[in-house]
Design an enzyme around this catalytic site. Sequence first.
Site, PDB file in Angstrom:
ATOM      1  N   GLU A  77      -2.973  -4.722  -3.210  1.00 44.38           N
ATOM      2  CA  GLU A  77      -3.341  -5.496  -4.120  1.00 44.38           C
ATOM      3  C   GLU A  77      -3.499  -4.940  -5.475  1.00 44.38           C
ATOM      4  O   GLU A  77      -2.905  -5.761  -6.614  1.00 44.38           O
ATOM      5  CB  GLU A  77      -4.853  -6.227  -3.952  1.00 44.38           C
ATOM      6  N   GLU A  82       0.202   5.277   0.743  1.00 38.87           N
ATOM      7  CA  GLU A  82      -0.646   6.305   1.237  1.00 38.87           C
ATOM      8  C   GLU A  82      -0.410   7.590   0.591  1.00 38.87           C
ATOM      9  O   GLU A  82       0.766   7.859   0.104  1.00 38.87           O
ATOM     10  CB  GLU A  82      -0.930   6.201   2.736  1.00 38.87           C
ATOM     11  N   ASN A 137       0.859  -1.302   0.155  1.00 36.98           N
ATOM     12  CA  ASN A 137      -0.004  -0.028   0.113  1.00 36.98           C
ATOM     13  C   ASN A 137       0.998   1.201   0.108  1.00 36.98           C
ATOM     14  O   ASN A 137       2.012   1.389   0.663  1.00 36.98           O
ATOM     15  CB  ASN A 137      -0.939   0.065   1.162  1.00 36.98           C
ATOM     16  N   CYS A 145     -10.549  -3.574  -4.527  1.00 41.19           N
ATOM     17  CA  CYS A 145      -9.459  -4.528  -4.888  1.00 41.19           C
ATOM     18  C   CYS A 145     -10.324  -5.885  -5.035  1.00 41.19           C
ATOM     19  O   CYS A 145      -9.852  -6.656  -5.991  1.00 41.19           O
ATOM     20  CB  CYS A 145      -8.530  -4.650  -3.886  1.00 41.19           C
ATOM     21  N   CYS A 202     -10.062  -4.977   0.290  1.00 41.46           N
ATOM     22  CA  CYS A 202     -11.192  -3.786   0.101  1.00 41.46           C
ATOM     23  C   CYS A 202     -12.098  -4.099  -1.085  1.00 41.46           C
ATOM     24  O   CYS A 202     -11.784  -5.003  -1.877  1.00 41.46           O
ATOM     25  CB  CYS A 202     -10.777  -2.432   0.106  1.00 41.46           C
TER      26      CYS A 202
END
Length: 131
Positions: free
Chosen positions: A54, A43, A41, A88, A85
């Site tokens: 992902e 941010e 990830n 994803c 999520c």
Amino acid sequence: MAGDLRQRAMDVRTQAYAPYSKFKVGAALRGANGEVYVGCNVENAAYPQGTCAEAGAIAAMVAAGETVIKEVYVIAGSAIPVPPCGGCRQKLAEFSAGDVPVTMATVNGTEQHTTLSKLLPGAFDAGFLEG
């Protein structure tokens, strides 16, 4: 076989850029060619502009010329395994069959096993776009 995915997801998780949430996630995907693609990830101060692990792994896979996912492994530093999520899940469905195994894990070794179709029943796909 998931052991190599676990290690690759663990390794890439350390590279996650998560200065705001401090919630680092790593993902590893196995393509039809057997290669493993990873993502973490990333941010952004403008929260909706970040990238999930992902999605990063999918981008790496597509950039390498692969378009079929055969296995998914996602790991996070949480008390319980965290699923992808909703966005994803849809991204994974674009490149996966419903029976593709998905393992969600914690860095402490807890794993939860499922399939893509169980994570995203009734997935929207290209078939809906046909006239």
